[in-house]
Write a protein that holds these residues in place. Structure first.
Motif, PDB file in Angstrom:
ATOM      1  N   PHE A   1      -8.472  -1.470  -0.648  1.00  0.00           N
ATOM      2  CA  PHE A   1      -7.596  -0.347  -0.314  1.00  0.00           C
ATOM      3  C   PHE A   1      -7.373   0.566  -1.505  1.00  0.00           C
ATOM      4  O   PHE A   1      -7.482   1.797  -1.400  1.00  0.00           O
ATOM      5  CB  PHE A   1      -6.243  -0.854   0.192  1.00  0.00           C
ATOM      6  CG  PHE A   1      -5.211   0.237   0.287  1.00  0.00           C
ATOM      7  CD1 PHE A   1      -5.230   1.129   1.344  1.00  0.00           C
ATOM      8  CD2 PHE A   1      -4.248   0.399  -0.714  1.00  0.00           C
ATOM      9  CE1 PHE A   1      -4.292   2.162   1.418  1.00  0.00           C
ATOM     10  CE2 PHE A   1      -3.305   1.414  -0.640  1.00  0.00           C
ATOM     11  CZ  PHE A   1      -3.334   2.292   0.433  1.00  0.00           C
TER      12      PHE A   1
ATOM     13  N   GLN B   1      -8.088   4.545  -1.608  1.00  0.00           N
ATOM     14  CA  GLN B   1      -6.930   5.443  -1.606  1.00  0.00           C
ATOM     15  C   GLN B   1      -6.911   6.327  -2.841  1.00  0.00           C
ATOM     16  O   GLN B   1      -6.531   7.501  -2.768  1.00  0.00           O
ATOM     17  CB  GLN B   1      -5.637   4.630  -1.509  1.00  0.00           C
ATOM     18  CG  GLN B   1      -4.392   5.464  -1.223  1.00  0.00           C
ATOM     19  CD  GLN B   1      -4.335   5.973   0.200  1.00  0.00           C
ATOM     20  OE1 GLN B   1      -5.352   6.386   0.769  1.00  0.00           O
ATOM     21  NE2 GLN B   1      -3.154   5.965   0.793  1.00  0.00           N
TER      22      GLN B   1
ATOM     23  N   TYR C   1      -6.361  -5.814  -1.228  1.00  0.00           N
ATOM     24  CA  TYR C   1      -5.681  -4.806  -2.047  1.00  0.00           C
ATOM     25  C   TYR C   1      -6.690  -3.979  -2.830  1.00  0.00           C
ATOM     26  O   TYR C   1      -6.585  -2.752  -2.902  1.00  0.00           O
ATOM     27  CB  TYR C   1      -4.715  -5.497  -3.010  1.00  0.00           C
ATOM     28  CG  TYR C   1      -4.214  -4.591  -4.111  1.00  0.00           C
ATOM     29  CD1 TYR C   1      -3.166  -3.705  -3.883  1.00  0.00           C
ATOM     30  CD2 TYR C   1      -4.794  -4.618  -5.381  1.00  0.00           C
ATOM     31  CE1 TYR C   1      -2.711  -2.869  -4.895  1.00  0.00           C
ATOM     32  CE2 TYR C   1      -4.346  -3.787  -6.389  1.00  0.00           C
ATOM     33  CZ  TYR C   1      -3.304  -2.913  -6.143  1.00  0.00           C
ATOM     34  OH  TYR C   1      -2.864  -2.084  -7.137  1.00  0.00           O
TER      35      TYR C   1
ATOM     36  N   SER D   1       0.817  -1.212   0.000  1.00  0.00           N
ATOM     37  CA  SER D   1       0.000   0.000   0.000  1.00  0.00           C
ATOM     38  C   SER D   1       0.848   1.257   0.000  1.00  0.00           C
ATOM     39  O   SER D   1       0.490   2.252  -0.637  1.00  0.00           O
ATOM     40  CB  SER D   1      -0.934   0.008   1.211  1.00  0.00           C
ATOM     41  OG  SER D   1      -0.222   0.125   2.429  1.00  0.00           O
TER      42      SER D   1
ATOM     43  N   PRO E   1      -3.116   0.952   6.058  1.00  0.00           N
ATOM     44  CA  PRO E   1      -4.355   0.855   5.279  1.00  0.00           C
ATOM     45  C   PRO E   1      -5.568   0.461   6.102  1.00  0.00           C
ATOM     46  O   PRO E   1      -6.705   0.748   5.714  1.00  0.00           O
ATOM     47  CB  PRO E   1      -4.020  -0.205   4.217  1.00  0.00           C
ATOM     48  CG  PRO E   1      -2.842  -0.955   4.755  1.00  0.00           C
ATOM     49  CD  PRO E   1      -2.072   0.049   5.559  1.00  0.00           C
TER      50      PRO E   1
END
Length: 516
Positions: free
Chosen positions: A452, A456, A449, A166, A349
């Protein structure tokens, strides 16, 4: 897999006016067929068995409900789910499907450990990646992928280990976003999201020298991937050519950047990628098969993240109330905890879950409303799926289609399920068991993933910029893009859009600390 080749074989040899007439004839046939079925009843396949799902009536032998399922899957599932409490059978070109949308039944299907169900033909990984092999070898290739490719992803993307990846992704996203030229120029939302994430994720995972100039061909392949899996050669020529071009560049990159010492690693890449590549090389695969499987793995990492992110952006920027609330939440948190935006690369994260409750709710609501049809499993033997206190009879060879839209829009599970409620999952007692990323032993290894990366991207974009929809008559408001109802022919977890949005950027108020 539903083999549509018999239907398309006629199209492959039709040209000009003949092709138009054929499509017109199919459209008329579909309209007549649908009109008949609206007035027909759903009949039981076996009148004496209460656990046997009812079969949708059809007066087209072998074709069954194939035309309606192929051209209008969303409408198809919605219509018959409403008529028969979300459980029914239907025929598609000689194959029998059982549609289920009960959360209990879906959960039990994914949790099956008896070997009663299996994926379809190794998820057709050989067709997607262009591996030329016999049907007998496909199970071996898929087994290698499951043993060598999936476990490293699971390990690297566990919540406790995700910060390694991340932080690299966040760093690359910041670099890409800072390059935006804030002018009067219009941007395609679709291109902005896909290009930014492709470039940033590729460099973060595979190294700074990765050939990101392959983006355009990657997108051509992505758009035509379903045609390749359906083996519709004449329609998939562009996608095939694009895949081979990308694959040639990626193969050169892997070969040139592989460092064999100490077991071997890919220079500049995260350990996960090196572990996958090393494992595939050690397996019983050819040099070409190794690199085609690597292509498939990287494609799967990119594709669903970009589609979900684009839908989230669409909902945010086309609704003033949602946009204002998301921006306030993001900018308030960052101002307090990360006044210098570059320091956000160190954020755990796992903080996102608690720090951005409204944004999280928006993302969950998008996942609920934009989920494509779920995965398909084939029964290896006569068996049953438990659904609370009843058994659903599944016969050997039948396909079980998970009707995610039917589940997510069930009045029994959600209040006003047809309404997009941005704060739905902030409400007390709100529950949502999502199977968008699958379940059981075949659950998406990269789901942490993906969750996130989507958030993000939104956080960084709206922290740095005000994003406005640019319509032909000026800036906003603009309607939400129309959902693509033909998603039954797609391979993605989320439906796509029929149209794009044009956007403009302005530096966000209070973002002067962003060193550009």
């Amino acid at each position: 897999m539903v083999d549509l080749s018999p239907v398309y074989s006629v199209l492959l040899h039709s040209q000009g006016d003949d092709l138009f007439i054929l499509f017109l004839s199919l459209s008329i046939l579909l309209a007549v067929f649908h009109a008949f079925q609206r007035h027909s009843h759903i009949v039981s396949l076996s009148a004496g068995k209460s656990t046997d799902p009812p079969m949708i009536a059809s007066w087209l032998p072998w074709v069954g409900n194939g035309l309606e399922y192929m051209f209008r899957p969303l409408t198809f599932f919605k219509t018959y789910s409403n008529q028969n409490n979300s459980l029914f059978k239907f025929k598609v070109f000689g194959q029998t499907f059982v549609a289920i949308s009960s959360p209990t039944a879906v959960s039990n299907l994914f949790r099956d450990r008896s070997g009663s169900f299996d994926t379809l033909n190794g998820q057709n990984i050989h067709l997607l990646t262009g591996i030329k092999t016999s049907e007998d070898r496909v199970p071996h290739i898929y087994s290698v992928l499951r043993q060598k490719g999936v476990p490293p992803v699971h390990r690297a993307m566990m919540p406790s280990r995700l910060p390694i990846i991340s932080s690299r992704l966040t760093e690359e996203l910041l670099k890409s976003l800072k390059k935006i030229n804030v002018t009067s120029r219009r941007f395609s939302l679709n291109d902005f999201v896909h290009r930014t994430l492709y470039n940033s994720a590729s460099i973060a995972l595979l190294g700074t020298d990765f050939p990101i100039h392959t983006f355009e061909n990657f997108m051509i392949f992505d758009e035509g991937a379903a045609l390749q899996v359906r083996q519709l050669g004449a329609f998939a020529k562009a996608a095939n050519a694009a895949r081979e071009s990308v694959l040639a560049c990626w193969t050169r990159y892997f070969v040139e950047h592989w460092v064999p010492e100490n077991g071997g690693h890919l220079a500049g890449a995260v350990n996960m990628i090196s572990e996958i590549y090393r494992g595939l090389q050690q397996a019983d695969l050819s040099h070409e098969e190794v690199h085609r499987l690597m292509f498939g793995i990287v494609w799967s990492i990119h594709g669903n993240v970009t589609e979900l992110t684009t839908w989230v952006m669409c909902h945010i920027i086309t609704d003033k109330e949602i946009y204002t609330r998301v921006c306030q939440e993001i900018r308030s948190f960052l101002h307090q905890h990360f006044p210098q935006i570059d320091s956000i690369t160190q954020m755990d994260p796992r903080l996102i879950d608690d720090a951005f409750p409204f944004l999280n709710s928006v993302v969950q609501e998008v996942m609920r409303t934009k989920a494509a049809l779920g995965p398909i499993r084939v029964a290896n033997r006569d068996t049953v799926i438990m659904d609370d206190d009843k058994e659903i009879l599944i016969r050997k060879g039948e396909m079980v289609a998970i009707n995610l839209p039917g589940m997510h829009h069930s009045p029994g599970l959600q209040e006003e399920p047809e309404v997009f409620k941005a704060d739905r999952f902030m409400e007390s007692g709100a529950t949502y068991r999502s199977y968008v990323f699958g379940g059981g032993k075949h659950i998406c290894a990269g789901r942490n993933y993906a969750n996130f990366a989507v958030r993000q991207f939104i956080i960084l974009t709206l922290a740095m910029y005000d994003v406005r929809v640019q319509s032909d008559s000026g800036t906003g408001p603009e309607s939400l893009p129309e959902q693509d109802g033909t998603m039954g022919l797609k391979l993605m977890l989320f439906s796509r859009r029929r149209n794009d949005l044009s956007i403009m950027f302005q530096s966000a108020a209070g973002s002067s600390s962003l060193a550009k």
